[in-house]
Design a protein around this motif. Structure first.
Motif, mmCIF file in Angstrom:
data_model
loop_
_atom_site.group_PDB
_atom_site.id
_atom_site.type_symbol
_atom_site.label_atom_id
_atom_site.label_comp_id
_atom_site.label_asym_id
_atom_site.label_seq_id
_atom_site.Cartn_x
_atom_site.Cartn_y
_atom_site.Cartn_z
ATOM 1 N N VAL A 208 0.843 -1.205 0.000
ATOM 2 C CA VAL A 208 0.000 0.000 0.000
ATOM 3 C C VAL A 208 0.876 1.253 0.000
ATOM 4 C CG1 VAL A 208 -1.682 1.315 1.340
ATOM 5 C CG2 VAL A 208 -1.930 -1.157 1.096
ATOM 6 N N LEU A 209 1.946 1.237 0.789
ATOM 7 C CA LEU A 209 2.854 2.391 0.807
ATOM 8 C C LEU A 209 3.447 2.647 -0.574
ATOM 9 C CD1 LEU A 209 4.815 1.868 4.157
ATOM 10 C CD2 LEU A 209 2.967 3.471 3.703
ATOM 11 N N LEU A 210 3.819 1.572 -1.274
ATOM 12 C CA LEU A 210 4.404 1.738 -2.605
ATOM 13 C C LEU A 210 3.373 2.267 -3.603
ATOM 14 C CD1 LEU A 210 6.602 -1.489 -2.860
ATOM 15 C CD2 LEU A 210 7.363 0.857 -2.479
ATOM 16 N N VAL A 211 2.146 1.745 -3.539
ATOM 17 C CA VAL A 211 1.115 2.200 -4.475
ATOM 18 C C VAL A 211 0.812 3.681 -4.262
ATOM 19 C CG1 VAL A 211 -1.313 1.954 -5.102
ATOM 20 C CG2 VAL A 211 0.084 -0.081 -4.771
ATOM 21 N N VAL A 212 0.570 4.063 -3.017
ATOM 22 C CA VAL A 212 0.256 5.465 -2.721
ATOM 23 C C VAL A 212 1.467 6.347 -2.999
ATOM 24 C CG1 VAL A 212 -0.448 7.080 -0.920
ATOM 25 C CG2 VAL A 212 -1.497 4.822 -1.044
ATOM 26 N N GLY A 213 2.645 5.885 -2.591
ATOM 27 C CA GLY A 213 3.845 6.691 -2.803
ATOM 28 C C GLY A 213 4.112 6.958 -4.270
ATOM 29 N N ASN A 214 3.946 5.946 -5.112
ATOM 30 C CA ASN A 214 4.176 6.145 -6.536
ATOM 31 C C ASN A 214 3.136 7.085 -7.136
ATOM 32 O OD1 ASN A 214 5.602 5.247 -9.079
ATOM 33 N ND2 ASN A 214 3.533 4.579 -9.568
ATOM 34 N N THR A 215 1.872 6.950 -6.696
ATOM 35 C CA THR A 215 0.823 7.843 -7.210
ATOM 36 C C THR A 215 1.080 9.287 -6.786
ATOM 37 O OG1 THR A 215 -0.763 6.020 -7.069
ATOM 38 C CG2 THR A 215 -1.652 8.243 -7.272
ATOM 39 N N ILE A 216 1.442 9.494 -5.544
ATOM 40 C CA ILE A 216 1.718 10.854 -5.067
ATOM 41 C C ILE A 216 2.973 11.408 -5.719
ATOM 42 C CG2 ILE A 216 2.258 12.227 -3.012
ATOM 43 C CD1 ILE A 216 -0.644 11.342 -3.216
ATOM 44 N N ARG A 217 3.952 10.551 -5.983
ATOM 45 C CA ARG A 217 5.174 11.026 -6.649
ATOM 46 C C ARG A 217 4.848 11.585 -8.026
ATOM 47 N NH1 ARG A 217 8.503 9.178 -10.365
ATOM 48 N NH2 ARG A 217 7.317 7.241 -10.543
ATOM 49 N N LEU A 218 3.966 10.901 -8.755
ATOM 50 C CA LEU A 218 3.554 11.416 -10.065
ATOM 51 C C LEU A 218 2.796 12.740 -9.932
ATOM 52 C CD1 LEU A 218 2.380 8.092 -11.759
ATOM 53 C CD2 LEU A 218 4.545 9.300 -12.076
#
Length: 324
Positions: A208-218
């Motif tokens: 979940v951290l990776l999914v949210v982190g990647n979305t927020i990074r974009l």
């Protein structure tokens, strides 16, 4: 002679209003970012829905395993209630002596309840269980002795073993039967399930951290120029980070709500086959569901994971901007 009037302490008088005004501005900005982050998610519903669905799938697996372990704990409690010892009395013990032995066993502090089974009752139960009434009716003598079914106060393997050894020393007792293998296996399986649930929870939490982190990074990359401008005019890192944190929390909350929906659908889909399987064994069993407390925990954890993933992504971006 005139005395000079004391000069008013303007700093002390204006400090409280300034603090209140800053607090109001801080609260207004939080409300504005909360609404603005939700509005940005609504503008791209399909992509954001897919992100929330990925979070939901990552949350469903450990939550389903948690529910399975919860039902296993209920089954464990029922099996512990059925954990008994069978005390077989000597063949020469008559009915009155068997009753006295039963009273002596019932008075033992480690015994909860007892049930005396006469030789005739034991033969009748044996015939009914195996369906061999006609074949066993021809026996001239009943080979079964009287027995006492003992339910221990503490259904722990060590305590039951000590109780069996103590009962074997009583007068009139021929043998004590105790099967601890299934209790030990059940406890080992429960411990394995708990560790597996914890490992999956941690693993999918990182997912979940990776999914949210990647979305927020974009999202941060798409608003890089805006971030650079507001930082040039004095915006703090907390000010820049705030809208993205709310976006991450919205992602987590939406993923948690979808996870609850998937769990409910799965429960309804599997409830009928599971009930039919249990009924074929003469038992009643229903799949457990998340109650209010469990749903609150799931939504809180998903929201916190979304917030934490956004915080890590934005903090990393701000650190890279500072290093340039």
């Amino acid at each position: 002679m005139r005395h000079a009037s004391p000069t008013p302490k303007r700093g002390a008088q204006s400090h409280a209003p300034q603090a209140r005004s800053r607090l109001r501005a801080w609260a207004r900005h939080h409300r504005a970012m909360l609404v603005d982050s939700a509005r940005r998610l609504v503008k791209q519903p399909l992509g954001n829905l897919l992100t929330m669905l990925a979070i939901a799938i990552a949350l469903v697996l450990p939550a389903a395993l948690w529910l399975t372990l919860d039902s296993a704990r209920l089954l464990d409690a029922e099996l512990e209630e059925s954990a008994t010892l069978t005390v077989y009395l000597a063949r020469e013990v008559d009915q009155s002596q068997a009753a006295r032995v039963d009273e002596a066993i019932a008075a033992h502090p480690a015994v909860m309840t007892t049930r005396l089974v006469s030789a005739e009752q034991g033969m009748a139960e044996f015939q009914q269980a195996l369906g061999l009434a006609d074949a066993l009716d021809g026996l001239e003598d009943n080979p079964l002795p009287a027995s006492i079914v003992v339910r221990p106060a503490v259904p722990e393997p060590q305590a039951m073993q000590r109780l069996a050894e103590a009962l074997e020393e009583m007068t009139g007792v021929d043998e004590v039967r105790l099967d601890l293998a299934w209790i030990e296996r059940l406890r080992h399986l429960a411990e394995l399930g708990r560790r597996l649930a914890l490992a999956l929870g941690v693993l999918f939490g990182f997912g979940v951290l990776l999914v949210v982190g990647n979305t927020i990074r974009l999202a941060v990359e798409s608003r890089r120029r805006e971030i650079e401008v507001v930082m040039l005019i004095g915006a703090t890192h907390a000010f820049v980070r705030r809208p993205f944190l709310y976006s991450g929390a919205w992602y987590g909350l939406g993923g948690g709500i979808l996870a609850l929906g998937l769990l409910t659908l799965g429960n309804h889909w599997l409830s009928l086959p599971v009930a039919a399987l249990a009924a074929s064994y003469g038992a009643g069993f229903s799949l457990p569901q998340l109650d209010l407390a469990g749903s609150t925990i799931l939504l809180s954890c998903s929201t916190l994971l979304g917030w934490l993933g956004a915080w890590l992504a934005v903090s990393r971006h701000l650190a890279s901007m500072r290093a340039r």
